[in-house]
Design a protein around this motif. Structure first.
Motif, short mmCIF file in Angstrom:
data_model
loop_
_atom_site.label_atom_id
_atom_site.label_comp_id
_atom_site.label_asym_id
_atom_site.label_seq_id
_atom_site.Cartn_x
_atom_site.Cartn_y
_atom_site.Cartn_z
N HIS A 145 -50.86 -53.01 22.59
CA HIS A 145 -51.72 -53.74 21.66
C HIS A 145 -52.23 -52.85 20.53
O HIS A 145 -52.32 -53.29 19.38
N ASP A 146 -52.57 -51.63 20.85
CA ASP A 146 -53.08 -50.72 19.81
C ASP A 146 -52.01 -50.42 18.76
O ASP A 146 -52.31 -50.32 17.57
N VAL A 147 -50.77 -50.27 19.21
CA VAL A 147 -49.68 -50.02 18.26
C VAL A 147 -49.47 -51.24 17.37
O VAL A 147 -49.29 -51.12 16.15
N ILE A 148 -49.51 -52.44 17.98
CA ILE A 148 -49.35 -53.67 17.19
C ILE A 148 -50.42 -53.75 16.11
O ILE A 148 -50.13 -53.98 14.93
N LYS A 149 -51.67 -53.55 16.50
CA LYS A 149 -52.77 -53.69 15.54
C LYS A 149 -52.71 -52.61 14.47
O LYS A 149 -53.04 -52.87 13.30
N LEU A 243 -43.54 -45.27 20.08
CA LEU A 243 -43.74 -46.70 20.35
C LEU A 243 -44.26 -46.97 21.76
O LEU A 243 -44.56 -48.12 22.08
N HIS A 244 -44.34 -45.94 22.59
CA HIS A 244 -44.87 -46.06 23.95
C HIS A 244 -44.09 -47.07 24.78
O HIS A 244 -44.65 -47.84 25.56
N LEU A 245 -42.77 -47.05 24.61
CA LEU A 245 -41.86 -47.91 25.35
C LEU A 245 -40.82 -47.05 26.05
O LEU A 245 -40.75 -45.84 25.85
N GLU A 246 -39.99 -47.71 26.85
CA GLU A 246 -38.94 -46.99 27.60
C GLU A 246 -37.59 -47.63 27.35
O GLU A 246 -37.42 -48.84 27.51
N VAL A 247 -36.63 -46.81 26.94
CA VAL A 247 -35.25 -47.28 26.79
C VAL A 247 -34.61 -47.39 28.16
O VAL A 247 -34.76 -46.50 29.01
N LYS A 248 -33.90 -48.48 28.40
CA LYS A 248 -33.20 -48.63 29.67
C LYS A 248 -32.14 -47.53 29.83
O LYS A 248 -31.52 -47.11 28.85
N LYS A 249 -31.94 -47.12 31.06
CA LYS A 249 -30.96 -46.07 31.33
C LYS A 249 -29.53 -46.59 31.29
O LYS A 249 -28.58 -45.81 31.39
N SER A 250 -29.37 -47.88 31.12
CA SER A 250 -28.03 -48.46 31.10
C SER A 250 -27.43 -48.48 29.69
O SER A 250 -26.60 -49.34 29.38
N TRP A 251 -27.87 -47.56 28.82
CA TRP A 251 -27.29 -47.50 27.47
C TRP A 251 -25.80 -47.21 27.55
O TRP A 251 -25.32 -46.65 28.53
N GLN A 252 -25.09 -47.59 26.50
CA GLN A 252 -23.62 -47.45 26.48
C GLN A 252 -23.18 -46.71 25.23
O GLN A 252 -23.76 -46.88 24.16
N ILE A 253 -22.12 -45.94 25.38
CA ILE A 253 -21.37 -45.41 24.24
C ILE A 253 -19.91 -45.74 24.51
O ILE A 253 -19.35 -45.33 25.52
N GLN A 254 -19.30 -46.52 23.62
CA GLN A 254 -17.93 -46.99 23.84
C GLN A 254 -17.16 -47.00 22.53
O GLN A 254 -17.74 -47.02 21.44
N ARG A 255 -15.84 -47.01 22.67
CA ARG A 255 -14.98 -47.24 21.50
C ARG A 255 -15.12 -48.69 21.05
O ARG A 255 -15.16 -49.61 21.88
N SER A 256 -15.16 -48.92 19.77
CA SER A 256 -15.28 -50.28 19.25
C SER A 256 -14.10 -51.15 19.67
O SER A 256 -14.26 -52.36 19.89
N GLN A 257 -12.93 -50.56 19.80
CA GLN A 257 -11.75 -51.32 20.20
C GLN A 257 -11.90 -51.91 21.60
O GLN A 257 -11.27 -52.92 21.93
#
Length: 335
Positions: A145-149, A243-257
């Motif tokens: 809330h503090d970040v939003i405001k 931003l006081h948030l957490e990125v999920k550990k299921s991030w991906q790096i892949q070839r576009s193809q």
């Protein structure tokens, strides 16, 4: 960017509230609370105006229920009077917030949406060989809330309007000081504004090749796996510290193809296909209409309309062969 002054009277004018009523009521005139409000429209708008000027908001609270699509989410739907307030407020501050957003954020914006986001993502898969994709853990329920405001204070002038926004933000929490309700118009704008610094960080700080964001689903493209791995680490740090948030550990790096799952589609450079989630949605919708017809709850015309609405779930994807296979496996009842 220069702050814009907005007065409480701008939000609470009868003209503003009347317009907000018609926007909030669109497609909902058969509901009891909407008919009741409309039957006493002048009185209700005057009452709402007084509540806004007195900062006596939120007014009636929210109705909560759960949906599963596919995971369980708790929706908090504001009462109709509060929805009118939200439309009046966002009509004034929403365009000012949106002026600071990049073109490639697509959620809840007029002229954008999932279809435009998917087509833009497909264009970028043709231009760049690699992509990284991530999203935020418990996004709506974790917004600070503090970040939003603080973000609103950087964009809007007017103490009374900022107090009104603060009362709406503080009117709901999943844990003390955090969370906005899924299901409120205000949440859509505030959530987009919350991640606007991440968009700028990716494009201007990390100088990625390109990016697309649909709410908290973020995809960006680059020329090498190694460079994208560096940017993922930088994004994780930025999101946590700023931003006081957490990125999920299921991030991906892949070839576009190899394709990208985004907004319900499998996005390839030369094709758009349905994701498994959207296939399940289509099959579930079709079965629901068929069961209603078999139980004689609807007639043949309603069944055909139901099939058309089910087909809309698959619109835009190359799904004809898969839907034909579905029909062979489970033929539709004759209408």
């Amino acid at each position: 960017m220069k702050r814009v002054r907005i007065g409480l009277e701008d939000v609470a004018s009868i003209e503003s509230l009347a317009t907000a009523f018609w926007r909030a009521a669109k497609g909902k005139h058969d509901r009891i609370e909407v008919r009741s409000f409309e039957a006493r429209l002048d009185v209700e708008l005057a009452r709402l105006r007084a509540a806004i000027l007195d900062l006596a908001v939120p007014i009636e609270g929210m109705r909560s229920f759960e949906i599963r699509d596919p995971k369980t989410r708790t929706i908090h739907a504001p009462a109709f009077r509060d929805r009118v307030l939200h439309h009046a407020l966002m009509a004034k501050i929403g365009p000012e917030l949106e002026r600071g957003w990049i073109a490639d954020t697509f959620a809840c914006r007029r002229g954008k949406g999932t279809r435009a986001a998917v087509l833009r993502a497909q264009e970028l898969t043709r231009r760049f060989p690699w992509y990284a994709k991530t999203d935020i853990r418990s996004f709506f329920g974790s917004l600070d809330h503090d970040v939003i405001k603080a973000r609103l204070g950087r964009r809007i002038k007017g103490r009374s309007v900022l107090q009104l926004c603060g009362k709406i933000v503080d009117g709901h929490s999943t844990v003390p000081g955090r969370g906005v309700p899924i299901g409120a118009l205000t949440s859509q704008f505030l959530a987009n504004e919350y991640l606007a610094p991440l968009d700028r960080f990716l494009l201007e700080g990390l100088r990625v090749g390109a990016m697309v964001r649909y709410m908290d689903d973020v995809v960006w493209w680059g020329r090498s796996r190694e460079r994208l791995r560096e940017t993922v680490c930088a994004v994780e740090s930025f999101v946590e510290q700023r931003l006081h948030l957490e990125v999920k550990k299921s991030w991906q790096i892949q070839r576009s193809q190899q394709g990208l799952t985004f907004c319900g589609f499998r996005v390839f450079p030369a094709a758009l296909r349905l994701s498994r989630r959207r296939r399940r949605r289509y099959s579930r919708a079709r079965r629901t209409w068929e069961q209603a017809y078999e139980l004689r709850l609807i007639d043949g015309s309603a069944l055909q309309r139901g099939f058309a609405s089910s087909a809309a779930i698959a619109a835009g994807a190359q799904s004809t062969a898969w839907r034909q296979q579905e029909l062979r496996r489970r033929p539709a009842p004759e209408a």
